[in-house]
Design a protein around this motif. Sequence first.
Motif, PDB file in Angstrom:
ATOM      1  N   ARG A   1       0.828  -1.220   0.000  1.00  0.00           N
ATOM      2  CA  ARG A   1       0.000   0.000   0.000  1.00  0.00           C
ATOM      3  C   ARG A   1       0.851   1.255   0.000  1.00  0.00           C
ATOM      4  O   ARG A   1       0.658   2.141   0.782  1.00  0.00           O
ATOM      5  CB  ARG A   1      -0.845   0.045   1.263  1.00  0.00           C
TER       6      ARG A   1
ATOM      7  N   PRO B   1       3.047   6.183  -4.039  1.00  0.00           N
ATOM      8  CA  PRO B   1       2.797   7.585  -3.720  1.00  0.00           C
ATOM      9  C   PRO B   1       1.883   8.226  -4.758  1.00  0.00           C
ATOM     10  O   PRO B   1       1.963   7.891  -5.941  1.00  0.00           O
ATOM     11  CB  PRO B   1       4.189   8.221  -3.749  1.00  0.00           C
ATOM     12  N   PRO B   2       1.018   9.137  -4.322  1.00  0.00           N
ATOM     13  CA  PRO B   2       0.073   9.747  -5.265  1.00  0.00           C
ATOM     14  C   PRO B   2       0.779  10.540  -6.355  1.00  0.00           C
ATOM     15  O   PRO B   2       0.252  10.675  -7.458  1.00  0.00           O
ATOM     16  CB  PRO B   2      -0.784  10.665  -4.377  1.00  0.00           C
ATOM     17  N   GLU B   3       2.004  11.039  -6.044  1.00  0.00           N
ATOM     18  CA  GLU B   3       2.685  11.893  -7.024  1.00  0.00           C
ATOM     19  C   GLU B   3       3.495  11.085  -8.037  1.00  0.00           C
ATOM     20  O   GLU B   3       4.206  11.643  -8.866  1.00  0.00           O
ATOM     21  CB  GLU B   3       3.601  12.905  -6.317  1.00  0.00           C
TER      22      GLU B   3
ATOM     23  N   GLU C   1      -2.573  -1.216  -7.889  1.00  0.00           N
ATOM     24  CA  GLU C   1      -3.716  -0.292  -7.769  1.00  0.00           C
ATOM     25  C   GLU C   1      -4.802  -0.641  -8.776  1.00  0.00           C
ATOM     26  O   GLU C   1      -5.290   0.227  -9.516  1.00  0.00           O
ATOM     27  CB  GLU C   1      -3.263   1.162  -7.978  1.00  0.00           C
TER      28      GLU C   1
ATOM     29  N   ASN D   1      -7.716   1.579  -8.700  1.00  0.00           N
ATOM     30  CA  ASN D   1      -7.593   3.016  -8.921  1.00  0.00           C
ATOM     31  C   ASN D   1      -6.860   3.345 -10.221  1.00  0.00           C
ATOM     32  O   ASN D   1      -7.473   3.432 -11.288  1.00  0.00           O
ATOM     33  CB  ASN D   1      -6.872   3.620  -7.703  1.00  0.00           C
ATOM     34  N   ARG D   2      -5.525   3.396 -10.179  1.00  0.00           N
ATOM     35  CA  ARG D   2      -4.790   3.892 -11.345  1.00  0.00           C
ATOM     36  C   ARG D   2      -4.304   2.793 -12.281  1.00  0.00           C
ATOM     37  O   ARG D   2      -3.775   3.099 -13.341  1.00  0.00           O
ATOM     38  CB  ARG D   2      -3.586   4.721 -10.876  1.00  0.00           C
TER      39      ARG D   2
ATOM     40  N   ASP E   1      -8.940  -0.126  -0.725  1.00  0.00           N
ATOM     41  CA  ASP E   1      -7.906   0.574  -1.489  1.00  0.00           C
ATOM     42  C   ASP E   1      -6.637  -0.268  -1.598  1.00  0.00           C
ATOM     43  O   ASP E   1      -5.526   0.227  -1.564  1.00  0.00           O
ATOM     44  CB  ASP E   1      -7.588   1.926  -0.844  1.00  0.00           C
TER      45      ASP E   1
END
Length: 233
Positions: A7, A10-12, A41, A44-45, A172
């Motif tokens: 998990r 990083p979002p960036e 992910e 999500n991504r 998540d």
Amino acid sequence: MDRNAARDLPPELVLPLASGAPWWYWLGGRPALDLVNTRRERWNREVETLVTPEDLAQWLAAAGIVERAPARIPHSDLLEARELREAIDALTTACVGGTPVPAAAVALVDRWIARAGTRPALRCGPDGLPELAERGPADSPRRALGEIALDAARMLGTPEQRARVRVCGAADCSARFYDRSPAGRRRWCSMETCGNVAKARRHRARRQDNDREQADPGLRPSPAPSRGPRGAV
Ligand SMILES: [Zn+2]
């Protein structure tokens, strides 16, 4: 990075990645699920970590499928490896979700398992005499992928093993894993990450309930909460 952390993207993170190697993790419990977990992910991504043929070569070695990373893998093999991975995942999620498995995914894994197994080799022995030996999967990345397909077939094609396949219970986290716990009731890919987050969330919810009760003493205690989430995820 921690081999067992699932998990931590990083979002960036700049996508697509140049190489996925820093983001591989190994808590699937078996090669077929570790391969599935190279797509990260999924909730999500949809981050691809088998980015280049070199990634695939390094991953096969890091996963212990081959002794040394194959020197060169054609790009078409990378595409086929991803296709195999998604077929294994389609079967995995269908089995976990209790839905019929897609026939195309079964057929694809079936084609790959025909490539598994050893092949004979003839070598010069140390005494200068010919020696009958076996080729390792390192001789062929496709055979190495065949070994992973065979692992998937053993895992999903037998009721006892199939019942142990899990998708992490965190909304998540898309980690898939094989539950080797004696009771077979594991819900989280890892207690250090997803399990702890869930525990902290339950703790916070309990504290908020208590705070509300203290703020309004007339509030009747709510019925006993269920003992956490149950069942397979
Ligand atoms: Zn998880």
